[in-house]
Scaffold this motif. Structure first.
Motif, PDB file in Angstrom:
ATOM      1  N   ILE A  67       0.836  -1.199   0.000  1.00 48.92           N
ATOM      2  CA  ILE A  67       0.000   0.000   0.000  1.00 48.92           C
ATOM      3  C   ILE A  67       0.874   1.254   0.000  1.00 48.92           C
ATOM      4  CG2 ILE A  67      -1.519   1.386   1.460  1.00 48.92           C
ATOM      5  CD1 ILE A  67      -3.016  -0.730  -0.068  1.00 48.92           C
ATOM      6  N   LYS A  68       1.916   1.249   0.828  1.00 43.65           N
ATOM      7  CA  LYS A  68       2.806   2.412   0.917  1.00 43.65           C
ATOM      8  C   LYS A  68       3.556   2.637  -0.396  1.00 43.65           C
ATOM      9  CE  LYS A  68       4.614   1.018   4.922  1.00 43.65           C
ATOM     10  NZ  LYS A  68       5.441   1.016   6.164  1.00 43.65           N
ATOM     11  N   ARG A  72       3.104   6.067  -2.695  1.00 36.12           N
ATOM     12  CA  ARG A  72       4.239   6.918  -3.089  1.00 36.12           C
ATOM     13  C   ARG A  72       4.290   7.113  -4.602  1.00 36.12           C
ATOM     14  NH1 ARG A  72       7.161   3.296   0.532  1.00 36.12           N
ATOM     15  NH2 ARG A  72       7.454   4.290   2.577  1.00 36.12           N
ATOM     16  N   ALA A  73       3.904   6.084  -5.343  1.00 38.87           N
ATOM     17  CA  ALA A  73       3.990   6.149  -6.804  1.00 38.87           C
ATOM     18  C   ALA A  73       2.787   6.832  -7.438  1.00 38.87           C
ATOM     19  CB  ALA A  73       4.132   4.731  -7.370  1.00 38.87           C
ATOM     20  N   ALA A  74       1.681   6.944  -6.709  1.00 34.66           N
ATOM     21  CA  ALA A  74       0.450   7.508  -7.271  1.00 34.66           C
ATOM     22  C   ALA A  74       0.585   9.004  -7.519  1.00 34.66           C
ATOM     23  CB  ALA A  74      -0.721   7.235  -6.326  1.00 34.66           C
ATOM     24  N   SER A  75      -0.152   9.479  -8.495  1.00 34.65           N
ATOM     25  CA  SER A  75      -0.118  10.905  -8.835  1.00 34.65           C
ATOM     26  C   SER A  75      -1.483  11.563  -8.730  1.00 34.65           C
ATOM     27  CB  SER A  75       0.425  11.093 -10.260  1.00 34.65           C
ATOM     28  OG  SER A  75      -0.392  10.414 -11.207  1.00 34.65           O
ATOM     29  N   GLY A  76      -2.529  10.780  -8.491  1.00 33.94           N
ATOM     30  CA  GLY A  76      -3.879  11.334  -8.426  1.00 33.94           C
ATOM     31  C   GLY A  76      -4.127  12.137  -7.172  1.00 33.94           C
ATOM     32  N   ASP A  77      -5.130  12.996  -7.230  1.00 38.70           N
ATOM     33  CA  ASP A  77      -5.530  13.762  -6.047  1.00 38.70           C
ATOM     34  C   ASP A  77      -6.228  12.863  -5.034  1.00 38.70           C
ATOM     35  OD1 ASP A  77      -4.756  16.373  -7.125  1.00 38.70           O
ATOM     36  OD2 ASP A  77      -6.410  16.055  -8.519  1.00 38.70           O
ATOM     37  N   VAL A  78      -6.926  11.869  -5.559  1.00 41.75           N
ATOM     38  CA  VAL A  78      -7.639  10.905  -4.723  1.00 41.75           C
ATOM     39  C   VAL A  78      -7.136   9.505  -5.051  1.00 41.75           C
ATOM     40  CG1 VAL A  78      -9.879   9.839  -4.238  1.00 41.75           C
ATOM     41  CG2 VAL A  78      -9.713  12.319  -4.485  1.00 41.75           C
ATOM     42  N   ILE A  79      -6.919   8.711  -4.001  1.00 44.04           N
ATOM     43  CA  ILE A  79      -6.482   7.326  -4.182  1.00 44.04           C
ATOM     44  C   ILE A  79      -7.587   6.401  -3.696  1.00 44.04           C
ATOM     45  CG2 ILE A  79      -4.806   5.550  -3.555  1.00 44.04           C
ATOM     46  CD1 ILE A  79      -2.776   7.702  -3.011  1.00 44.04           C
ATOM     47  N   VAL A  80      -7.891   5.407  -4.513  1.00 42.89           N
ATOM     48  CA  VAL A  80      -8.804   4.335  -4.098  1.00 42.89           C
ATOM     49  C   VAL A  80      -7.972   3.071  -3.905  1.00 42.89           C
ATOM     50  CG1 VAL A  80     -10.684   2.813  -4.800  1.00 42.89           C
ATOM     51  CG2 VAL A  80     -10.856   5.271  -5.207  1.00 42.89           C
ATOM     52  N   GLY A 147     -10.340  -2.943   3.588  1.00 37.99           N
ATOM     53  CA  GLY A 147      -9.263  -2.486   2.716  1.00 37.99           C
ATOM     54  C   GLY A 147      -9.752  -1.734   1.495  1.00 37.99           C
ATOM     55  N   PHE A 148     -11.060  -1.529   1.389  1.00 42.99           N
ATOM     56  CA  PHE A 148     -11.652  -0.816   0.260  1.00 42.99           C
ATOM     57  C   PHE A 148     -11.996   0.588   0.712  1.00 42.99           C
ATOM     58  CE2 PHE A 148     -15.461  -0.497  -2.798  1.00 42.99           C
ATOM     59  CZ  PHE A 148     -14.647  -0.052  -3.833  1.00 42.99           C
ATOM     60  N   ARG A 149     -11.217   1.575   0.270  1.00 42.96           N
ATOM     61  CA  ARG A 149     -11.391   2.938   0.752  1.00 42.96           C
ATOM     62  C   ARG A 149     -10.840   3.949  -0.230  1.00 42.96           C
ATOM     63  NH1 ARG A 149      -9.131   3.133   6.267  1.00 42.96           N
ATOM     64  NH2 ARG A 149     -10.227   1.158   6.402  1.00 42.96           N
ATOM     65  N   ALA A 150     -11.339   5.175  -0.132  1.00 42.33           N
ATOM     66  CA  ALA A 150     -10.841   6.295  -0.927  1.00 42.33           C
ATOM     67  C   ALA A 150     -10.286   7.342   0.021  1.00 42.33           C
ATOM     68  CB  ALA A 150     -11.965   6.895  -1.776  1.00 42.33           C
ATOM     69  N   VAL A 151      -9.144   7.929  -0.330  1.00 42.97           N
ATOM     70  CA  VAL A 151      -8.500   8.927   0.526  1.00 42.97           C
ATOM     71  C   VAL A 151      -7.940  10.060  -0.324  1.00 42.97           C
ATOM     72  CG1 VAL A 151      -7.861   7.190   2.256  1.00 42.97           C
ATOM     73  CG2 VAL A 151      -6.241   7.776   0.441  1.00 42.97           C
ATOM     74  N   ARG A 152      -7.756  11.189   0.314  1.00 45.39           N
ATOM     75  CA  ARG A 152      -7.054  12.280  -0.356  1.00 45.39           C
ATOM     76  C   ARG A 152      -5.559  12.013  -0.218  1.00 45.39           C
ATOM     77  NH1 ARG A 152     -10.867  15.586  -1.995  1.00 45.39           N
ATOM     78  NH2 ARG A 152     -12.808  15.676  -0.791  1.00 45.39           N
ATOM     79  N   ARG A 153      -4.876  11.958  -1.353  1.00 45.16           N
ATOM     80  CA  ARG A 153      -3.507  11.452  -1.403  1.00 45.16           C
ATOM     81  C   ARG A 153      -2.561  12.220  -0.486  1.00 45.16           C
ATOM     82  NH1 ARG A 153       1.153  12.675  -4.217  1.00 45.16           N
ATOM     83  NH2 ARG A 153       0.052  14.327  -5.331  1.00 45.16           N
ATOM     84  N   LYS A 154      -2.561  13.532  -0.521  1.00 45.53           N
ATOM     85  CA  LYS A 154      -1.603  14.311   0.259  1.00 45.53           C
ATOM     86  C   LYS A 154      -1.782  14.084   1.750  1.00 45.53           C
ATOM     87  CE  LYS A 154      -0.731  18.005  -3.081  1.00 45.53           C
ATOM     88  NZ  LYS A 154      -0.799  19.466  -3.349  1.00 45.53           N
ATOM     89  N   LYS A 155      -3.025  13.960   2.181  1.00 40.56           N
ATOM     90  CA  LYS A 155      -3.272  13.729   3.595  1.00 40.56           C
ATOM     91  C   LYS A 155      -2.876  12.306   3.993  1.00 40.56           C
ATOM     92  CE  LYS A 155      -6.804  17.280   3.909  1.00 40.56           C
ATOM     93  NZ  LYS A 155      -8.221  17.642   4.143  1.00 40.56           N
ATOM     94  N   PHE A 156      -3.112  11.371   3.098  1.00 39.71           N
ATOM     95  CA  PHE A 156      -2.723   9.989   3.384  1.00 39.71           C
ATOM     96  C   PHE A 156      -1.200   9.863   3.472  1.00 39.71           C
ATOM     97  CE2 PHE A 156      -1.792   5.586   2.202  1.00 39.71           C
ATOM     98  CZ  PHE A 156      -2.637   4.893   3.061  1.00 39.71           C
ATOM     99  N   LEU A 157      -0.500  10.545   2.583  1.00 40.62           N
ATOM    100  CA  LEU A 157       0.960  10.471   2.593  1.00 40.62           C
ATOM    101  C   LEU A 157       1.565  11.017   3.884  1.00 40.62           C
ATOM    102  CD1 LEU A 157       1.865  11.519  -1.083  1.00 40.62           C
ATOM    103  CD2 LEU A 157       1.979   9.239  -0.074  1.00 40.62           C
ATOM    104  N   SER A 158       0.886  11.963   4.520  1.00 41.26           N
ATOM    105  CA  SER A 158       1.422  12.541   5.751  1.00 41.26           C
ATOM    106  C   SER A 158       1.442  11.540   6.901  1.00 41.26           C
ATOM    107  CB  SER A 158       0.617  13.784   6.150  1.00 41.26           C
ATOM    108  OG  SER A 158      -0.700  13.438   6.541  1.00 41.26           O
ATOM    109  N   PHE A 159       0.687  10.448   6.764  1.00 38.41           N
ATOM    110  CA  PHE A 159       0.655   9.416   7.805  1.00 38.41           C
ATOM    111  C   PHE A 159       1.351   8.131   7.376  1.00 38.41           C
ATOM    112  CE2 PHE A 159      -3.393  11.776   8.703  1.00 38.41           C
ATOM    113  CZ  PHE A 159      -2.950  12.365   9.879  1.00 38.41           C
ATOM    114  N   LEU A 160       2.057   8.177   6.267  1.00 39.63           N
ATOM    115  CA  LEU A 160       2.644   6.957   5.726  1.00 39.63           C
ATOM    116  C   LEU A 160       3.619   6.303   6.708  1.00 39.63           C
ATOM    117  CD1 LEU A 160       1.800   5.961   2.948  1.00 39.63           C
ATOM    118  CD2 LEU A 160       4.017   6.669   2.062  1.00 39.63           C
ATOM    119  N   TYR A 161       4.331   7.123   7.475  1.00 39.34           N
ATOM    120  CA  TYR A 161       5.327   6.589   8.405  1.00 39.34           C
ATOM    121  C   TYR A 161       4.684   5.810   9.556  1.00 39.34           C
ATOM    122  CZ  TYR A 161       4.098  10.311  11.691  1.00 39.34           C
ATOM    123  OH  TYR A 161       3.418  11.132  12.548  1.00 39.34           O
ATOM    124  N   LEU A 162       3.394   6.019   9.784  1.00 38.92           N
ATOM    125  CA  LEU A 162       2.707   5.311  10.852  1.00 38.92           C
ATOM    126  C   LEU A 162       2.247   3.912  10.438  1.00 38.92           C
ATOM    127  CD1 LEU A 162       0.332   8.054  12.337  1.00 38.92           C
ATOM    128  CD2 LEU A 162       2.326   7.052  13.442  1.00 38.92           C
TER     129      LEU A 162
END
Length: 292
Positions: A67-68, A72-80, A147-162
């Motif tokens: 998932i991580k 990191r590789a995604a470029s969309g504003d929203v990730i599903v 495991g089926f969810r949509a998120v805003r990419r920038k906000k999700f990336l801020s928690f990637l280390y967790l």
């Protein structure tokens, strides 16, 4: 908004054969990324035939690690995020995105009752996690581990280390979004029987999921767990003192009573320290990542 769809996959040749063509038909302009987590079957071949992007891990690192890598590789504003085993219906993506348009930062596809779960044991465990998490955040959480969810990419990336490398990334990400004050919504979905064999081992992963219970508490609000525990331990100490007083008539604290009261105080102080560390952990989330 640009859309990225990330599918972690380990030996999901059969499931992806059915899912990817439907996905490409419904969302031809979306960025579809399959993260191959060390598969030994024809997973990569199926992805290449469907024309989707494949990120291949040299060895199996775990669902969370996949998932991580995809995030990191995604470029969309929203990730599903969705599974590659055929359980999730691509048609339900539209329902998640619709809720995202209402202003949510994360929308989770919430599974139904026992018929939608792999087993009674997993259904029972998930129900317990849902109730615990709902108590922690004071909001009803119908499905914490989906495991089926949509998120805003920038906000999700801020928690990637967790996020852990194993199967508990949904739990961690959901609680992290709640803790940061982001909007989390749920959409009821139905899931199909998975294609192929599950990668979850009841004994091995059962212990890991048990540890999630404690991780939920320390991740969201440690004092909400530590304070009741400290009161309970100290209360047993005082109860032991009262029983000893009634039996002997002595007002002196026994060694056991003293030990339990001190243990309760130590647990409370540990919770207080954990609360401060948790606040520091989320300090960067106070700044809106969309403004960076």
């Amino acid at each position: 908004m640009a859309l990225s769809i990330i599918i972690p996959a380990k030996n999901e040749e059969q499931g992806l054969s059915a899912t990817l063509p439907r996905l490409m038909e419904l969302y031809p302009e979306a960025e579809v990324i399959v993260v191959d987590d060390g598969s030994t079957d024809g997973t990569c071949g199926v992805c290449e035939a469907a024309g989707v992007r494949v990120l291949s891990q040299p060895y199996s690192k775990g669902n969370g690690a996949a998932i991580k890598a995809g995030a990191r590789a995604a470029s969309g504003d929203v990730i599903v995020f969705m599974d590659g085993d055929g359980q999730h219906d691509p048609m339900d993506i539209a329902r998640l995105l619709y809720r995202m348009d209402e202003g949510y930062d994360m929308v989770v596809g919430a599974r139904g009752g026992l018929s939608d779960q792999a087993s009674i044991a997993r259904w029972g465990a998930n129900s317990f996690y849902n109730r615990l998490a709902s108590w922690m955040v004071n909001k009803d959480i119908p499905d914490l581990t989906s495991g089926f969810r949509a998120v805003r990419r920038k906000k999700f990336l801020s928690f990637l280390y967790l996020l852990p490398n194993g199967f508990s990334y949904p739990t961690t990400s959901t609680m992290a979004f709640f803790r940061a004050g982001y909007s989390v919504g749920f959409v009821p979905i139905s899931v199909s029987q998975r294609v192929g064999k599950s990668h979850i081992n009841v004994l091995r992963d059962g212990v890991r999921f048990l540890l999630i219970i404690f991780k939920i508490g320390t991740l969201y609000s440690p004092l909400k767990v530590y304070f009741p525990a400290s009161v309970a331990v100290a209360g047993i100490g005082f109860l032991n003192y009262l029983l000893a007083w009634a039996a002997s008539g002595s007002l002196r604290f026994t060694n056991m009573s003293t030990l339990l009261v001190l243990a309760g105080m130590i647990i409370f102080l540990m919770g207080l320290l954990s609360e401060q560390l948790t606040n520091l952990q989320y300090k960067d989330a106070d700044a809106d990542p969309d403004e960076e």
